[in-house]
Design a protein around this motif. Structure first.
Motif: not given
Length: 398
Positions: A124-132
């Motif tokens: 789990q990440t704090p948003g899409f940008t963090a996942a990238v």
């Protein structure tokens, strides 16, 4: 922490009374380049014209032109706020376990071989940008440990300008193309060709699902390329966002999916992900993840959510069809079938930089520099004006 160029023994008081007699640390800080999106927001805010139209927003807008919250999501938020079983405690650095399980299933399918054989890691990440960013950091870690991968990273063109910066911030500098959405909604047969090319050229796929379910109205159909790659036994990364499809814009709900070739490397990859996360954001927030998990875990909630998402998708497709017809009736040069051949919230119009500039300067209609617009920002009050403006952008002397 010592200042650059100073020694621990330096003492004294400057004329203005500052201890150490030294200049402020940030005196020579340079201005960072302003992003196109920030420049657009500033120009729109300064614009005093009553007819100005912002088509560059990220959110889904209702027919009234307001950011839209799904009714089901609002109800679940209220229920969770009074749930006595939820305690205010930190989650794991890798996020809520049930959320990562559900996020993995909607990307790969419940019966995916990779899931059954325990070859999957979800974070789990704090948003899409963090996942990238986490995916880029893992690739960089792999690059440091392996002599097999020598880059570069290929990005679609056009795409979101921030993607190149994310990879560069992770220490990956070779970015041949940096410009999502691409405007290309590929068929399954076209994706099959692409996966063969990826395999034959020994490329590593990093797939993006920034608004799953908002393209076709179905999470599984939107995730078909991810499922197809995984079914072929390919290693891959996939960055997911649940902010758009659940209307959780201020709560940043993202997920990074790692599909591995063998489960023997799962623990080392998990340990590297944990180490990276602790240095970047330590732990994700859980509010939005609880909402997503609640919907995906309850069949009645899921049916209601799918109905609301279907309404959003159908409205966007209707707007595309009406805009295309308006342009046809105006005699606007070119073919506009691509407006309805694409899907989702965002549409690549094909307008060039000069035409986009004409729209903002002369007509006060603001698009992203690459000619991409948010379809949901078009409504019955501005549709005719937008169609007329696009027509003028293509027929006037710029």
């Amino acid at each position: 922490m010592s200042r650059p160029g100073s020694s621990p023994d330096e003492k004294g008081v400057s004329q203005n009374g500052d201890p150490g007699g030294q200049c402020p640390l940030f005196t020579n800080t340079l201005n960072a380049p302003v992003s196109p999106e920030t420049r657009l927001l500033s120009a729109f805010a300064r614009d005093t014209q009553a007819r100005k139209v912002d088509l560059a927003g990220r959110e889904y807008y209702s027919e009234e032109g307001k950011p839209f919250e799904l009714r089901l999501v609002g109800k679940i938020k209220q229920q969770l706020s009074t749930d006595p079983t939820l305690h205010p405690e930190y989650p794991s650095s890798l996020g809520l376990r049930e959320f990562t399980r559900k996020a993995t299933e909607v990307a790969l399918g419940k019966h995916s071989r990779a899931i059954v054989e325990n070859q999957v890691l979800g974070v789990q990440t704090p948003g899409f940008t963090a996942a990238v960013r986490l995916g880029a950091e893992l690739l960089r870690c792999w690059y440091d440990l392996s002599a097999d991968w020598c880059g570069p990273v290929y990005l679609s063109s056009p795409c979101d300008d921030s993607l190149a910066g994310i990879f560069q911030a992770a220490g990956i500098q070779e970015i041949p193309s940096a410009h999502y959405p691409t405007g290309a909604d590929l068929s399954q047969s076209q994706w099959a060709v692409i996966t063969r090319l990826i395999t034959s050229r020994r490329l590593f796929p990093f797939l993006l699902l920034p608004s799953q379910a908002l393209c076709c109205g179905d999470m599984e159909r939107d995730a078909w390329p991810v499922q197809h790659c995984a079914s072929l036994g390919m290693e891959l990364l996939c960055a997911q966002s649940f902010s758009h499809c659940f209307g959780l814009y201020g709560e940043a709900v993202g997920h990074l999916l790692c599909v591995l070739k063998q489960n023997s490397v799962l623990l080392p990859v998990r340990s590297q992900a944990d180490k990276i996360v602790r240095s970047l954001w330590a732990r994700p927030s859980v509010g939005g993840a609880h909402v997503v998990t609640t919907v995906l875990s309850n069949s009645a909630h899921l049916v209601e959510w799918q109905g609301e998402v279907k309404h959003i998708v159908e409205r966007c497709m209707l707007i595309r069809a009406i805009l295309r017809e308006k342009l046809r009736l105006l005699g606007t040069p070119g073919r506009w079938d691509h407006l309805t051949q694409q899907g989702g919230l965002f549409c690549c119009t094909g307008l060039n930089g000069e035409q986009v500039e004409f729209l903002s300067n002369r007509r006060r209609v603001y698009l992203l520099p690459g000619g991409c617009l948010n379809v949901s920002a078009i409504n019955c009050r501005n549709l005719d004006y937008i169609a007329e403006s696009i027509h003028l952008a293509l027929t006037s002397s710029l």
